[in-house]
Enzyme design. Sequence first.
Site, mmCIF file in Angstrom:
data_model
loop_
_atom_site.group_PDB
_atom_site.id
_atom_site.type_symbol
_atom_site.label_atom_id
_atom_site.label_comp_id
_atom_site.label_asym_id
_atom_site.label_seq_id
_atom_site.Cartn_x
_atom_site.Cartn_y
_atom_site.Cartn_z
ATOM 1 C CG HIS A 53 -1.825 1.183 1.319
ATOM 2 N ND1 HIS A 53 -2.814 1.707 0.465
ATOM 3 C CD2 HIS A 53 -1.785 2.416 2.067
ATOM 4 C CE1 HIS A 53 -3.229 2.584 1.000
ATOM 5 N NE2 HIS A 53 -2.603 3.220 1.811
ATOM 6 N NE ARG B 140 8.274 13.050 -2.785
ATOM 7 C CZ ARG B 140 8.826 13.428 -1.722
ATOM 8 N NH1 ARG B 140 9.788 12.435 -1.357
ATOM 9 N NH2 ARG B 140 8.909 14.459 -0.947
ATOM 10 C CG ASP C 280 -8.456 5.688 7.686
ATOM 11 O OD1 ASP C 280 -9.048 6.598 8.644
ATOM 12 O OD2 ASP C 280 -7.701 5.844 7.032
#
Length: 397
Positions: A119, A128, A218
């Site tokens: 992850h 990036r 979450d």
Amino acid sequence: MRTTWVPAADSAGYGADNLPYGVFARAGEPPRVGVRVGRWVLDLAGVLGDPVFAAPSLGPFMARGSTAWRATRAKVAGMLAADKGRAAAEPHLVPLSQVRLLCPFEAADYTVFQGSAEHAAAVQGLLRPGTSLPAPWFRQPSGRHGRAGALTACGRGVRRPGGQHAGPGGPTPQVGPSTRVDAEAHLGLVVGVPTSPGRRVPVSGFVEHVFGAVLVADFNARDVEAWEGLPLGPLTGSSFSVPVSPWVVPTDALGAARFAGRAQAPPPMPNLARVADWGLRVRFEVRLNGDVVSRPQYAAMYWTPDQLLAHLTANGAALRTGDLFTSGAVSGGVEGQRGSLLERESAGEAPVRLSGGAARSYLEDGDTVGIRAWARGMGGGPIRLGEVGATVLPSEE
């Protein structure tokens, strides 16, 4: 294997080798603590006569410490396993259909770790492109502090968040509802025994401080997170709603699920070196509108819970009863085990295809996320860690 005389409890994954704690309320009565047994809740205040279980939270009991946890668990398991305990326990079994389940503990601090290398690599690749995880990621767990106020009871709706995010035509920001709402399946660990400021908890101290495990959904606004960026983000993109399952599975119930954990290279620093098996073979299932979209395995996580706790206190920060820290997205990093919709995007996979032909790149209003998990119990059968989830509600804007 039969662990209890309570009908169908073992086949349901809630036999006497599980006994998760929760807080329940019957109509017209104040909340109190119980344990789940099959389709019932055992009223602990009634069966044990201990006023600590008449509290509306697990906090007072968790603060008693591991000796009290184990003694209570052994006593309750004994009553439910032996026919001679039936007369004392059966009058205090309350059908789940007659109770309302509440958040089982009052959250103190809330910390989210990034325990999955797969992850973390997916997130790194989006933020990036062309770069890999930095070397420090493999030296110590990476995490962030969340907002305890974002923790909610399972089943409540999640209001679509708003915030700043990049506009459709370029880098100029706009303010408005997020269009990239996502959800991750986490394993949460609940602290029972606090520490004083300045005291570090070694990896060997995990079982003396952590009371048990919960499931955590979450929710994240990925576009808001991306705009908040680095080095300090995310903030508002990840702090609006975190549903928690209503049952806390005791750490002692997870004994058969334990193993050494995933190999780590380079070897951890001495303060994070494992001294016990706290890798966990817990299987997760993530559903979207009832369709299974992922089956990640907690065994694939890079950092184990004992290491997370040791790092959390490495600077001498104090623990408090009710602190919650989570694993971060549980992810296997391969198709069918992705820990989030974000990871599918990172991997260049097609949107999730649901029954009926609908497709999802991110969550839409009305979508319902459901997370459940189970592991092997000490009796050889499955134990369930419960379920958690929520439905995305329209923005108030």
